[in-house]
Design an enzyme around this catalytic site. Sequence first.
Site, mmCIF file in Angstrom:
data_model
loop_
_atom_site.group_PDB
_atom_site.id
_atom_site.type_symbol
_atom_site.label_atom_id
_atom_site.label_comp_id
_atom_site.label_asym_id
_atom_site.label_seq_id
_atom_site.Cartn_x
_atom_site.Cartn_y
_atom_site.Cartn_z
ATOM 1 N N HIS A 68 -7.048 7.800 -21.162
ATOM 2 C CA HIS A 68 -6.319 8.905 -19.675
ATOM 3 C C HIS A 68 -7.987 9.790 -18.662
ATOM 4 O O HIS A 68 -9.104 9.661 -19.682
ATOM 5 C CB HIS A 68 -5.729 10.032 -19.986
ATOM 6 C CG HIS A 68 -4.456 10.050 -20.910
ATOM 7 N ND1 HIS A 68 -3.568 9.705 -20.205
ATOM 8 C CD2 HIS A 68 -3.840 10.659 -22.218
ATOM 9 C CE1 HIS A 68 -2.290 10.136 -20.698
ATOM 10 N NE2 HIS A 68 -2.560 9.851 -22.530
ATOM 11 N N CYS A 89 -1.433 4.927 -22.337
ATOM 12 C CA CYS A 89 -0.901 5.397 -23.896
ATOM 13 C C CYS A 89 0.284 4.995 -24.003
ATOM 14 O O CYS A 89 0.337 4.368 -24.180
ATOM 15 C CB CYS A 89 -0.785 7.362 -23.219
ATOM 16 S SG CYS A 89 -1.135 8.203 -24.592
#
Length: 506
Positions: free
Chosen positions: A440, A332
Amino acid sequence: MTQAVMLQGTASDVGKSVLVAGLCRIFYQDGLRTAPFKSQNMALNSGITPDGKEMGRAQIFQAEAAGITPDVRMNPVLLKPTSDRQAQVVLMGKVATNMDAVSYHDYKPRLREQILAVYNSLAQEYDVIVLEGAGSPAEINLRDRDIVNMGMAEMAQCPVILVADIDRGGVFAAIYGTLALLHKQERDRVKGVIINKFRGDVALLYSGIEQIESLTGVPVLGVMPWLDVDLEDEDGVALQNDKYRGNAPRDITIAIVQLPHISNFTDFNALAAQPDVRIRYIRRPEALTDADLVILPGSKNTLSDLAWLRESGMADAVLQTHRQGVPVMGICGGYQMLGDTIVDEVESGLGTQPGLGLLNTITRFAQDKTTTQVNATMSGELPGWLAAAAGLPVRGYEIHMGETVLQEGCCTAMTLQKNGCSVADGAVTADGLAFGTYLHGLFDSDAFTRAVVNGLRARKGLAPWETTFCYAEHKARQFDLLAEAMRQHIDIDKIYTIMQQHQEPV
């Protein structure tokens, strides 16, 4: 008729979240439909519900302990700090606005009606609600507009159990002082105390327990020992308390850069649970020397943390480690930092900034936040230490505000399935030494994790582990161990009695 109980703490990080999870597990084992609830959570660890709503990770793992699917109603307000003075406000799973502390304090009364409606809707569906407070109820400067401690207990008309951490010292002063600062009607709502994180012979506490019960009129329901259970932590406080320093010798060492605004470090719990892996969170360049893999994690303030990397010397250390042949991975915000260029005309107003240059990518920040659970498949051909992961299915979730475009020299890392369409995600270099993704929770996919760890083992000349570690089964065992310990050390029958005596119609 719904029963409820609320755990509040004498301070932050006293163990409320874990004990709430334990109660959820106990009630689940006892055949009760149970849900956790925290009206307002401030944390950078968040997750995504099946319907694409963002909520705190603590309530997600508490829901898992209760054997139910996480529901955003369990955490209607999520505050995600973006700086020392500002936070992103997430209401019912979607970004509402950014606010400073004073503005949010003034805004809170407007949330009471919505919070109560959400709580009541949960109470109509479950037998028991286990509520969690935040910080301490004795924050007298915040009392008049409280929506998460005694203010929430009043809305729910539920009893309160106070949790105190003896490991930090001064437990009896913390109990007495907290109760003394409460108003009488608030103090009357406190029906018990749990002393948490005790090490040693509990007999040494007996005289103190008798005195604190006499002084306050509130019974101590139990003394929980310091438990060696592997459960998620709510926020970065745990990183500051040396829980994740990782000194035990293991075959593989993975260094995770502890960014100032680190988010979703729960991404690495499954890695840390691997029998041959040592996880270390690092903030100093010299700590990278023995790393077999370096990971830049998620960040709530990508450009601020990128500046910190450069100012602290960590950026140079990461680049030097990469030049020495050690793979570097980004997730991310960390993925964005690994690229060539970041264009931010939304979050910080800093415009175009250079990244670390390990991936030939350009990231542009956007107003809208992507929040979704996804299934994905790793690319059919992956280089180097990632080769054994080629073609494997993985599952995770996205939480980001921006899009990253690959340039020449980068290959797609995986393909996501989103709304019936195949969407490319991530980037990997031809030699595999730089790898990034927005996904994630990637390491919760057992086969993928074992494949990449075995890839790191092969780089060191170590034989692969043939057995795949099942993280879901591991978590379930931890919940059961927690429940067993709580039944042994806490008067659970008394908690049932407390709930029954204060049972309220919804």
